[in-house]
Design an enzyme around this catalytic site. Structure first.
Site, PDB file in Angstrom:
ATOM      1  CG  HIS A  77      -1.901   1.074   1.305  1.00 46.97           C
ATOM      2  ND1 HIS A  77      -3.101   1.033   0.624  1.00 46.97           N
ATOM      3  CD2 HIS A  77      -1.886   2.255   1.973  1.00 46.97           C
ATOM      4  CE1 HIS A  77      -3.785   2.139   0.869  1.00 46.97           C
ATOM      5  NE2 HIS A  77      -3.070   2.903   1.682  1.00 46.97           N
TER       6      HIS A  77
ATOM      7  CG  MET B  61      -0.031  11.452   2.117  1.00 43.52           C
ATOM      8  SD  MET B  61       0.389  11.414   3.857  1.00 43.52           S
ATOM      9  CE  MET B  61      -0.409   9.889   4.342  1.00 43.52           C
TER      10      MET B  61
ATOM     11  N   GLY C 135      -3.615  11.261   6.311  1.00 44.00           N
ATOM     12  CA  GLY C 135      -2.495  12.185   6.453  1.00 44.00           C
ATOM     13  C   GLY C 135      -1.324  11.616   7.234  1.00 44.00           C
ATOM     14  CG  PHE C 136      -0.277  12.544  10.075  1.00 45.79           C
ATOM     15  CD1 PHE C 136       0.999  13.056   9.872  1.00 45.79           C
ATOM     16  CD2 PHE C 136      -1.371  13.402   9.978  1.00 45.79           C
ATOM     17  CE1 PHE C 136       1.177  14.407   9.591  1.00 45.79           C
ATOM     18  CE2 PHE C 136      -1.204  14.753   9.704  1.00 45.79           C
ATOM     19  CZ  PHE C 136       0.085  15.260   9.509  1.00 45.79           C
ATOM     20  N   GLY C 137       0.358   8.095   9.554  1.00 46.18           N
ATOM     21  CA  GLY C 137       0.294   6.737  10.077  1.00 46.18           C
ATOM     22  C   GLY C 137       0.174   6.776  11.598  1.00 46.18           C
TER      23      GLY C 137
ATOM     24  N   GLY D  49      -6.269   2.496   8.255  1.00 52.79           N
ATOM     25  CA  GLY D  49      -6.080   3.436   9.365  1.00 52.79           C
ATOM     26  C   GLY D  49      -6.321   2.797  10.720  1.00 52.79           C
ATOM     27  N   GLY D  50      -5.250   2.656  11.484  1.00 57.13           N
ATOM     28  CA  GLY D  50      -5.383   2.128  12.838  1.00 57.13           C
ATOM     29  C   GLY D  50      -5.737   0.654  12.907  1.00 57.13           C
TER      30      GLY D  50
HETATM   31  C1  DX5 Z   1      -3.273   7.393   6.368  1.00 59.21           C
HETATM   32  C2  DX5 Z   1      -2.806   6.404   5.322  1.00 59.21           C
HETATM   33  C3  DX5 Z   1      -2.664   5.035   5.833  1.00 59.21           C
HETATM   34  C4  DX5 Z   1      -1.667   4.875   6.933  1.00 59.21           C
HETATM   35  C5  DX5 Z   1      -2.063   3.677   7.727  1.00 59.21           C
HETATM   36  O1  DX5 Z   1      -3.430   8.616   5.777  1.00 59.21           O
HETATM   37  O2  DX5 Z   1      -3.712   6.369   4.247  1.00 59.21           O
HETATM   38  O3  DX5 Z   1      -2.434   4.101   4.792  1.00 59.21           O
HETATM   39  O4  DX5 Z   1      -0.362   4.740   6.482  1.00 59.21           O
HETATM   40  O5  DX5 Z   1      -1.199   3.597   8.772  1.00 59.21           O
HETATM   41  P1  DX5 Z   1      -1.562   2.958  10.168  1.00 59.21           P
HETATM   42  O6  DX5 Z   1      -1.800   1.500   9.930  1.00 59.21           O
HETATM   43  O7  DX5 Z   1      -0.313   3.226  10.940  1.00 59.21           O
HETATM   44  O8  DX5 Z   1      -2.770   3.663  10.699  1.00 59.21           O
HETATM   45 ZN    ZN Z   2      -3.580   4.665   2.753  1.00 60.28          ZN
END
Ligand code: DX5
Ligand code: ZN
Length: 231
Positions: A41, A45, A150-152, A184-185
């Protein structure tokens, strides 16, 4: 049954390389391959559609050069139409487009497919699924965002479970084999519930790359959810 169909019936695990160590990207990709990852994946961004900047087609191309896994490319960018060809040339297999990012979603999806890629559609947590129902007969994948993109490393928004159930019900009515992916999460504590709600593809970044045993974490995520009863 080809591999894609078998995956759709079972469970796709798609590690998000956003959480990988980019200084050792090739090695990190080998670790998720070793753990049996189905797709990679790739989170694109632009610092405009989302408040973060990640990477673009150049990095997609570099990853294409080192892995044969399908590249599941999630465009979190404004004006995605401008870049479809570039991502195709870079080697993306799948492009997933945010409904909030384009005025003519149906046209964008058609263009992605004309370029020979699989087309996905996605929506932010605050966007209702009614925003995408008109394009469901045309897409190959629906991605439910379970965090604000936006963020992991963010926490799964629990109310998204109902959104997954509702989307899954709509897809069953359409009688189309289509991936229902969640991003996400996602981790081993909630993956089973997510699959029980109807998902068949799971994205995970933090739960895979920020662990001491990357292949083990891919396997653990799959094991936590693979036998779950489906709707
Ligand atoms: C968030 C991304 C996700 C993210 C998932 O904006 O689209 O793909 O990398 O990361 P985790 O699993 O850490 O929530
Ligand atoms: Zn993603």
């Amino acid at each position: 049954m080809n591999t894609e169909q078998a995956n759709a019936k079972n469970l796709v695990i798609a590690p998000s390389i956003l959480s990988a160590d980019f200084g050792r990207l090739e090695e990190q990709i080998r670790r998720v391959e070793e753990g049996g990852a189905d797709w990679l994946h790739l989170d694109i961004m632009d610092g405009h559609f989302v408040p973060n900047i990640s990477f673009g087609p150049m990095v997609v191309k570099a990853i294409r050069g080192i892995s044969k896994l399908p590249l599941d490319t999630h465009l979190m960018i404004s004006n995605p139409d401008r870049y479809l060809e570039e991502f195709q040339r870079a080697g993306a297999d799948r492009l997933t487009i945010h409904v909030e990012s384009t005025a003519h979603l149906h046209r964008t999806i058609q263009r992605v497919q004309e370029l020979g890629m699989k087309a996905g559609v996605t929506l932010n947590p605050s966007t209702p699924i009614s925003a995408i129902t008109e394009v469901l007969p045309f897409v190959d994948l629906v991605l439910i965002m379970s965090v604000n993109p936006g963020f992991g490393g963010q926490k799964f928004i629990a109310t998204m479970l109902q959104k997954i159930r509702d989307t899954s019900a709509v897809l069953r009515e359409l009688k189309r084999e289509i991936y229902l992916e969640v991003d996400g999460g996602v981790d081993s504590s909630n993956a089973r519930q997510i699959v029980e709600a109807g998902a068949n593809a799971l994205v995970a970044g933090n739960a895979i790359f920020n662990t001491p045993n990357i292949p083990g974490s891919v396997r653990a995520l799959r094991a936590s959810a693979v036998g779950a009863p489906r709707p």
